[in-house]
Write an enzyme that holds these catalytic residues in place. Structure first.
Site, PDB file in Angstrom:
ATOM      1  N   ASP A 230      19.234   5.244 -53.619  1.00  0.00           N
ATOM      2  CA  ASP A 230      19.686   4.238 -52.769  1.00  0.00           C
ATOM      3  C   ASP A 230      18.658   3.237 -52.236  1.00  0.00           C
ATOM      4  O   ASP A 230      17.336   3.885 -52.146  1.00  0.00           O
ATOM      5  CB  ASP A 230      20.704   4.910 -51.848  1.00  0.00           C
ATOM      6  CG  ASP A 230      21.644   3.858 -51.377  1.00  0.00           C
ATOM      7  OD1 ASP A 230      21.587   2.916 -51.427  1.00  0.00           O
ATOM      8  OD2 ASP A 230      22.688   4.237 -50.356  1.00  0.00           O
TER       9      ASP A 230
HETATM   10  C1  BGC Z   1      23.981   0.968 -50.015  1.00  0.00           C
HETATM   11  C2  BGC Z   1      24.535   1.131 -51.463  1.00  0.00           C
HETATM   12  C3  BGC Z   1      24.104  -0.283 -52.112  1.00  0.00           C
HETATM   13  C4  BGC Z   1      22.717  -0.655 -51.900  1.00  0.00           C
HETATM   14  C5  BGC Z   1      22.327  -1.871 -52.587  1.00  0.00           C
HETATM   15  C6  BGC Z   1      22.592   0.505 -49.812  1.00  0.00           C
HETATM   16  O1  BGC Z   1      22.199   0.086 -48.476  1.00  0.00           O
HETATM   17  O2  BGC Z   1      24.093   2.243 -49.334  1.00  0.00           O
HETATM   18  O3  BGC Z   1      25.770   1.529 -51.625  1.00  0.00           O
HETATM   19  O4  BGC Z   1      24.300   0.043 -53.458  1.00  0.00           O
HETATM   20  O5  BGC Z   1      22.538  -0.498 -50.694  1.00  0.00           O
HETATM   21  O6  BGC Z   1      22.907  -2.865 -51.878  1.00  0.00           O
END
Ligand code: BGC
Length: 798
Positions: A230
């Site tokens: 993530d």
């Molecule tokens: C979120 C993800 C997301 C990623 C990219 C993160 O903060 O938890 O779900 O895909 O950011 O935007």
């Protein structure tokens, strides 16, 4: 470049390592000299968010227009795999148009508690439903040559402290509840990628969790795709590579490359593991490149129509005394600011810049409805407004039917923080009560990403849960109100009367660095049906405009050997005067007395669409696994010997028929017999379930790399640091054009661990610099000075 054409071993180690982290916030690194293109990874679960400028590190800037489909809570309420596949296909098509290689979704974390801030982005509280629906969506996206990335692996069930919390969960609960949906989607739909979550599980961060990533995901489930972190979730890059966490996003500005190279040089990291991860990045690039971009325009109208159909299918008719559907010539008082300023998605990384938005008010006018509109409340303010309330009551009195649109304000539910409670804003409750008193023919429409308290629930003539219905949600609502479409939905989560009715409640969201899952398997209806807790609306509930008669169901076999499946068939007839869909649900009730189990667990469902007078058969395949429990001592799935009821039901509390299946050669004992406590309230019980002692909670002092900016702000230096980070501005304030996003950024800043400054720092802060910072925050100026002198001496040494 075809899949696997460039072999990682042919590349110099530096290039292999370079592939293991992003080029920027959204792209993987390209190697032009080797012919390796970069891949664009983009959110998200219900539509694309391709950012216009790659400037901000949190990736919250404006994005190119894309169809905003209904959010996961809405899609899941359709219980319709074909529909999710169709929406997936449409997202895949948009991805091709926008040259996106991997879509960061769907999200299928279990809704452990209805106050989870991001629940609107997740499918269900049940792993079977989540897994099947997510698999359908993945199939759809990937049918267009675009990868899906399922997230967030694993046990990422809350927003509070999401970067630093450690989810303490026993293995049986993990296998049966939190991992089961992922297992299904990985083995059945083969997503190109899996996203490792921010949090830790049982003491180890998901981004370097050897057991989760290597033993379970790859070894047990056979996952051969890419694991991506993530965004900013990396804790220890070297351990991450060792565990098979292939791609770090976003770029660490090369800081982690140096660490990985050093680890290989010192022998601490096997270069074969670097090559294996690099190969998986190359394979992803190969797959994405072989799909190629698709010239052409976004099919805006077609996808808007699909978004509208999907929103109607996910709308749940919670209650109806017959007022719905409305006749064409009904004079309507449309009440509530959401009719003009709809809530149709949530804030955070999943927020789509829609191609258009249809409000309920617009859609009523377009349909030629005789409508009077009254705002009823000011959506920007929590307190009642007597004038607006009075006007709403007057409009309701004068109309045949009042339709009130209430729900949660955007600032109440978002990525980045959890909800404070189940209550609606006071002015919304007051409006419902006042309008219901003025006009008994009142329909309440709820816009929210999850359950809300309805202290007035017996007052309206009908209640619709519209959830967050995407850009065409307003149109879909009008379709449903006037019966142009059926409200096709069934709840994919329990709507409790009170948060304290949930077994998980005392441990949600836990302490800052620890969340204990003491309720084990007893989440949502698994708890309420076992402990016989009254709920507002049960999991699986949803009414229809037509009525169905169920014939005598049959199961193809009354006795099975462990691991064998059965098929339940239920004759269904549409005996009403409109077409409609029935969702037949089958729950397992284990009567063997071998193992502690929830009273009821969903083991299958089928959705049958029937015309007026039509007969059909719901066919529910109950897989062998549905009878099994995970035996932690034996490290495998075991089937209890004896009778299991299969309850054929309209919802988790409305059982229509019961069938029995006997497992003949299973086990007769289990590590957790039925006499074991369901909820491990005492430490002793929890430790027994975990199979190990509960470690003491981590101390907040001295500070470590895991301390958050909020925690270090108790010191002067910490306050200065926090202010500096805010000023350095991971996001440009102009981009934060809504209060929910502002609140999310604020919370994310406070909960950001110091180590994330390396990942988000774009190379400005090294791990050694970070340790020096931690020492300074702990007042250890001497240590920092000593290390600085030693480094200087090393440099000056001839
Ligand atoms: C979120 C993800 C997301 C990623 C990219 C993160 O903060 O938890 O779900 O895909 O950011 O935007």
């Amino acid at each position: 470049m075809a899949d696997g054409e460039v072999r990682a071993e042919q590349l110099p180690l530096e290039q292999q390592v370079a592939l293991l982290s992003g080029r920027d916030v959204w792209h993987t690194r390209d190697l032009p000299e080797a012919g390796v293109p970069s891949v664009l990874l983009t959110d998200g679960p219900h539509g694309l968010r391709v950012q216009e400028a790659a400037a901000d590190q949190l990736g919250l800037g404006r994005s190119h227009p894309a169809t905003c489909f209904p959010t996961a809570v809405t899609l899941a309420s359709s219980w319709d795999e074909d529909l999710l596949e169709e929406v997936g296909r449409a997202i895949g098509i948009e991805a091709r148009v926008q040259e996106v290689g991997v879509v960061l979704g769907p999200g299928l974390n279990i809704k452990r508690h209805p106050l989870g801030g991001r629940n609107f982005e997740y499918l269900s509280e049940d792993p079977l439903l989540s897994g099947r629906l997510a698999a359908a969506m993945v199939r759809g996206i990937q049918s267009r040559g675009v990868g899906a990335c399922v997230k967030h692996f694993a046990v990422n069930n809350q927003e509070s402290y999401r970067f630093v919390t450690d989810a303490v969960v026993d293995e049986r609960t993990l296998r049966e509840l939190y991992l089961a949906g992922f297992e299904h989607v990985v083995t059945e739909a083969r997503p190109w990628a899996v996203m490792a979550a921010y949090n830790a599980v049982n003491g180890s961060a998901c981004t370097h969790h050897t057991w989760l990533l290597r033993d379970v995901l790859r070894a047990d489930w056979g996952f051969a795709g890419l694991v991506v972190s993530d965004w900013g979730a990396t804790v220890d890059r070297v351990r991450g590579v060792a565990a098979g966490m292939d791609l770090e996003m976003p770029s660490s500005g090369g800081v982690h490359d140096t660490e990985v190279l050093r680890a290989v040089a010192s022998g601490a990291l096997d270069p074969a593991l670097v090559a294996a991860s690099a190969q998986r990045v190359l394979d992803l690039a190969g797959r994405a490149a072989s799909a190629g971009g698709e010239a052409g325009d976004l099919p805006i109208d077609v996808h808007d129509a699909l978004a509208r159909k999907a929103a109607a299918a996910g709308t749940v008719l919670l209650a109806n005394d017959g007022v719905l559907p409305l006749a064409d010539d009904t004079e309507v008082a449309l009440i509530g600011a959401f009719a003009d300023h709809p809530r149709f998605q949530g804030a955070g990384s999943s927020q789509v810049h829609p191609t258009r938005v249809t409000t309920a008010h617009d859609a009523m006018r377009d349909r030629g409805v005789v409508v009077t509109y009254a705002r009823g409340y000011d959506p920007a303010r929590p307190e009642r407004d007597a004038a607006l309330l009075g006007a709403a009551v007057a409009a309701a009195r004068a109309a045949e039917v009042a339709v009130i649109m209430v729900g949660l304000p955007a600032t109440d539910e978002s990525e980045g923080f959890d909800r404070d409670g189940l209550r609606l804003p006071d002015q919304h409750d007051a409006l419902v009560r006042a309008v219901c008193a003025a006009n008994p023919r009142t329909v309440v429409v709820l816009s929210s990403g999850g359950p809300v308290a309805m202290p007035w629930r017996h007052e309206p003539a009908a209640v619709l849960a519209g959830h967050l219905g995407g850009q065409a949600g307003g149109g879909a609502l009008v379709d449903v109100l006037f019966g142009d479409r059926e409200p096709g939905g069934r709840l994919a989560e329990t709507w409790p009367l009170d948060r304290s009715d949930l077994a998980a409640d005392p441990w949600f969201p836990g302490d800052r660095h620890r969340v204990e899952h003491r309720e084990g398997l007893f989440v949502g209806y698994r708890h309420t049906t076992t402990a016989d807790v009254e709920v507002a609306f049960p999991f699986g509930h949803g009414l229809s405009y037509t009525s169905f008669e169920w014939g005598e169901p049959a199961v193809d076999r009354g006795a099975i050997r462990a691991g064998e499946r059965v098929v339940v068939r239920v004759p269904v007839t549409n005996v009403g005067d409109r077409p409609g869909a029935e969702v037949v649900q089958v729950y397992r009730h284990d009567r063997t007395g071998v193992v502690l189990r929830p009273r009821r667990e969903l083991v299958g469902f089928d959705r049958v669409q029937l015309d007026v007078g039509e007969h059909g058969t719901a066919e529910i395949v109950v897989p062998g696994r549905a009878f099994a429990f995970y035996d932690v001592d034996e490290q495998g799935w075991r089937h209890p010997s004896g009778p299991h009821d299969l309850e054929v039901a309209r919802s988790s509390t409305d059982v229509v028929h019961t069938l029995t299946v006997e497992v003949t050669d299973g086990v007769t004992t289990a590590p957790e017999p039925p006499s074991a406590p369901a909820v491990a309230v005492t430490d002793e019980d929890f430790e027994r379930r975990l199979g190990r002692p509960v470690t003491p909670r981590p101390a907040l002092r001295p500070f470590t790399r895991e301390s958050t900016l909020g925690e270090v702000s108790t010191t002067l230096l910490g306050r200065l640091l926090r202010a500096g980070v805010l000023r350095a501005g991971p996001v440009d304030d102009a981009m934060l054009d809504d209060d929910a996003t502002r609140r999310m950024v604020q919370r994310s800043m406070d909960e950001l661990p110091l180590r994330a400054l390396v990942a988000f720092g774009g190379g400005r802060l090294t791990p050694a610099g970070l340790d020096a910072l931690v020492d300074l925050l702990n007042g250890r100026v001497g240590e920092v000075a000593g290390r600085g002198m030693a480094a200087l001496r090393r440099r000056l040494r001839p």
